[in-house]
Write an enzyme that holds these catalytic residues in place. Structure first.
Site, PDB file in Angstrom:
ATOM      1  N   GLU A   1       0.832  -1.214   0.000  1.00 28.69           N
ATOM      2  CA  GLU A   1       0.000   0.000   0.000  1.00 28.69           C
ATOM      3  C   GLU A   1       0.865   1.263   0.000  1.00 28.69           C
ATOM      4  OE1 GLU A   1      -2.021  -1.804   3.362  1.00 28.69           O
ATOM      5  OE2 GLU A   1      -3.939  -1.491   2.357  1.00 28.69           O
TER       6      GLU A   1
ATOM      7  N   GLU B   1      -3.554  -9.481   4.438  1.00 21.34           N
ATOM      8  CA  GLU B   1      -4.266  -9.174   5.684  1.00 21.34           C
ATOM      9  C   GLU B   1      -5.328 -10.213   6.015  1.00 21.34           C
ATOM     10  OE1 GLU B   1      -3.637  -7.019   3.212  1.00 21.34           O
ATOM     11  OE2 GLU B   1      -2.877  -5.146   4.051  1.00 21.34           O
TER      12      GLU B   1
HETATM   13  N1  CAA Z   1       4.879  -6.922  11.508  1.00 16.16           N
HETATM   14  C1  CAA Z   1       5.733  -7.158  12.517  1.00 16.16           C
HETATM   15  N2  CAA Z   1       6.792  -7.955  12.429  1.00 16.16           N
HETATM   16  C2  CAA Z   1       7.016  -8.558  11.244  1.00 16.16           C
HETATM   17  C3  CAA Z   1       6.176  -8.368  10.137  1.00 16.16           C
HETATM   18  C4  CAA Z   1       5.065  -7.478  10.302  1.00 16.16           C
HETATM   19  N3  CAA Z   1       4.232  -7.208   9.294  1.00 16.16           N
HETATM   20  N4  CAA Z   1       6.637  -9.107   9.112  1.00 16.16           N
HETATM   21  C5  CAA Z   1       7.745  -9.741   9.557  1.00 16.16           C
HETATM   22  N5  CAA Z   1       7.968  -9.411  10.848  1.00 16.16           N
HETATM   23  C6  CAA Z   1       9.041  -9.875  11.714  1.00 16.16           C
HETATM   24  C7  CAA Z   1       8.812 -11.320  12.147  1.00 16.16           C
HETATM   25  O1  CAA Z   1       7.928 -11.364  13.235  1.00 16.16           O
HETATM   26  C8  CAA Z   1      10.225 -11.728  12.495  1.00 16.16           C
HETATM   27  O2  CAA Z   1      10.538 -11.195  13.761  1.00 16.16           O
HETATM   28  P1  CAA Z   1      11.142 -12.178  14.921  1.00 16.16           P
HETATM   29  O3  CAA Z   1      12.479 -12.594  14.367  1.00 16.16           O
HETATM   30  O4  CAA Z   1      11.226 -11.265  16.094  1.00 16.16           O
HETATM   31  O5  CAA Z   1      10.180 -13.294  15.052  1.00 16.16           O
HETATM   32  C9  CAA Z   1      11.067 -10.971  11.478  1.00 16.16           C
HETATM   33  O6  CAA Z   1      10.264  -9.908  10.977  1.00 16.16           O
HETATM   34  C10 CAA Z   1      11.465 -11.829  10.290  1.00 16.16           C
HETATM   35  O7  CAA Z   1      10.275 -12.397   9.757  1.00 16.16           O
HETATM   36  P2  CAA Z   1      10.131 -13.962   9.418  1.00 16.16           P
HETATM   37  O8  CAA Z   1      10.937 -14.766  10.355  1.00 16.16           O
HETATM   38  O9  CAA Z   1       8.661 -14.254   9.348  1.00 16.16           O
HETATM   39  O10 CAA Z   1      10.807 -13.981   7.963  1.00 16.16           O
HETATM   40  P3  CAA Z   1      10.538 -15.020   6.785  1.00 16.16           P
HETATM   41  O11 CAA Z   1      11.573 -14.739   5.780  1.00 16.16           O
HETATM   42  O12 CAA Z   1      10.368 -16.391   7.314  1.00 16.16           O
HETATM   43  O13 CAA Z   1       9.078 -14.597   6.196  1.00 16.16           O
HETATM   44  C11 CAA Z   1       7.421 -13.017   5.421  1.00 16.16           C
HETATM   45  C12 CAA Z   1       8.921 -13.349   5.543  1.00 16.16           C
HETATM   46  C13 CAA Z   1       6.738 -14.000   4.468  1.00 16.16           C
HETATM   47  C14 CAA Z   1       7.313 -11.611   4.859  1.00 16.16           C
HETATM   48  C15 CAA Z   1       6.758 -13.107   6.816  1.00 16.16           C
HETATM   49  O14 CAA Z   1       7.536 -12.351   7.741  1.00 16.16           O
HETATM   50  C16 CAA Z   1       5.353 -12.586   6.867  1.00 16.16           C
HETATM   51  O15 CAA Z   1       4.434 -13.258   6.440  1.00 16.16           O
HETATM   52  N6  CAA Z   1       5.155 -11.341   7.423  1.00 16.16           N
HETATM   53  C17 CAA Z   1       3.853 -10.789   7.618  1.00 16.16           C
HETATM   54  C18 CAA Z   1       3.263 -10.300   6.314  1.00 16.16           C
HETATM   55  C19 CAA Z   1       1.881  -9.714   6.555  1.00 16.16           C
HETATM   56  O16 CAA Z   1       0.961 -10.392   6.968  1.00 16.16           O
HETATM   57  N7  CAA Z   1       1.713  -8.395   6.284  1.00 16.16           N
HETATM   58  C20 CAA Z   1       0.483  -7.707   6.453  1.00 16.16           C
HETATM   59  C21 CAA Z   1       0.468  -7.002   7.785  1.00 16.16           C
HETATM   60  S1  CAA Z   1      -1.110  -6.303   8.173  1.00 16.16           S
HETATM   61  C22 CAA Z   1      -1.190  -4.878   7.300  1.00 16.16           C
HETATM   62  O17 CAA Z   1      -0.266  -4.511   6.612  1.00 16.16           O
HETATM   63  C23 CAA Z   1      -2.482  -4.128   7.444  1.00 16.16           C
HETATM   64  C24 CAA Z   1      -2.676  -3.054   6.443  1.00 16.16           C
HETATM   65  O18 CAA Z   1      -3.515  -3.093   5.588  1.00 16.16           O
HETATM   66  C25 CAA Z   1      -1.874  -1.848   6.484  1.00 16.16           C
END
Ligand code: CAA
Length: 257
Positions: A111, A131
């Site tokens: 976004e 999301e």
């Molecule tokens: N918020 C907070 N922390 C996050 C994050 C997020 N969106 N995405 C990743 N992190 C953090 C993880 O918690 C992790 O922290 P820890 O080491 O403390 O556990 C660190 O970043 C590394 O992440 P991963 O270990 O998960 O890394 P990966 O390479 O295995 O996976 C990924 C990468 C696929 C991007 C995965 O991190 C993921 O799915 N992240 C969330 C994506 C998501 O759902 N985004 C939408 C958020 S909601 C939103 O954005 C609402 C809106 O409309 C504005």
């Protein structure tokens, strides 16, 4: 100003903002919002800056809004803070803003990229609105801007399944303007921004305003707006300079007035 979550620098006439929360894959919390907006507003006020680039790391542009910050938020917290409304200020920046996206641009990351004027993607970029997998839906414009950029069918697919789109699909769908090798992303984005910054700043700002107007109005009103703005450009010294330079077969020397 000292920033905690972003790096800010100026390269010639280009302002560069790098999201810098590597441990959280550049998740967007309220500090990132405040700092990005402060940096953008400083570049907006700086006559030495003609274009801005926002980027992240090679692994993540931004993996979304900060889930850990949102996890315990209540409805009334979200409503009273008008959570995410602060990002709308980005669309009031009048200088061009390019998103240079490598790696994950998910949720709020996708976004944020869409709030910029155009997106240059690295070939490893991945876009998504996941999301729905968290029990919510996009809240920073995903359901609206993505639909305008890629059409209803693909926007529905992205928002309802939460799947990711790779750079090639994103380019094919009109989400990104070009795809470049990951190792060349920053140079390509800076080169595009440098080119824009070499033109007349008022002309660039008026062109940006006119393209953005097309999202907010009917075709006939948009065409009328475009014509009126075009007419007004004949009051610019830079119009005289640009057209004279063409006729005289020389490089124009724009003075941004
Ligand atoms: N918020 C907070 N922390 C996050 C994050 C997020 N969106 N995405 C990743 N992190 C953090 C993880 O918690 C992790 O922290 P820890 O080491 O403390 O556990 C660190 O970043 C590394 O992440 P991963 O270990 O998960 O890394 P990966 O390479 O295995 O996976 C990924 C990468 C696929 C991007 C995965 O991190 C993921 O799915 N992240 C969330 C994506 C998501 O759902 N985004 C939408 C958020 S909601 C939103 O954005 C609402 C809106 O409309 C504005």
């Amino acid at each position: 100003m000292a920033y905690e979550t972003i790096l800010v620098e100026t390269r010639a006439r280009v302002g560069l903002i790098t999201l810098n929360r590597p441990k959280a894959l550049n998740a967007l919390n309220t500090t990132v919002l405040a700092e990005v907006m402060a940096a953008l507003e400083a570049f907006e006020a700086d006559a030495g800056v003609g274009a801005i680039v926002i980027t992240g790391s090679e692994k993540a542009f931004a993996a979304g809004a900060d889930i850990k910050q949102m996890q315990s938020m209540s409805y009334v917290d979200a409503f009273m803070a008008d959570f995410f409304a602060g990002w709308e200020a980005l669309s009031r920046i009048r200088k061009p803003v390019i998103a240079a996206v490598a790696g994950y641009a998910l949720g709020g990351g996708c976004e944020l990229a869409m709030m910029c004027d155009f997106i240059i993607a690295a070939d490893n970029a991945k876009f998504g609105q996941p999301e729905i997998t968290l029990g919510v839906m996009p809240g920073m414009g995903g359901s609206q801007r993505l639909t305008r950029f890629v059409g209803k069918s693909k926007a529905m697919d992205m928002c309802l399944t939460g799947r990711m789109m790779d750079a090639e699909e994103a380019e094919r769908s009109g989400l990104v303007s070009r795809v470049v090798p990951a190792g060349e992303l920053i140079e390509e984005a800076l080169a595009a921004a440098t080119k824009i910054a070499s033109f007349s700043l008022p002309a660039v700002m008026m062109a940006k305003e006119a393209v953005n107007r097309s999202y907010e109005t009917t075709l006939s009103e948009g065409l009328r707006f475009e014509r009126r703005v075009f007419h007004s450009m004949f009051a610019l010294d830079d119009q005289t300079e640009g057209m004279s330079a063409f006729v005289e077969k020389r490089t124009p020397n724009f003075r941004n007035r």
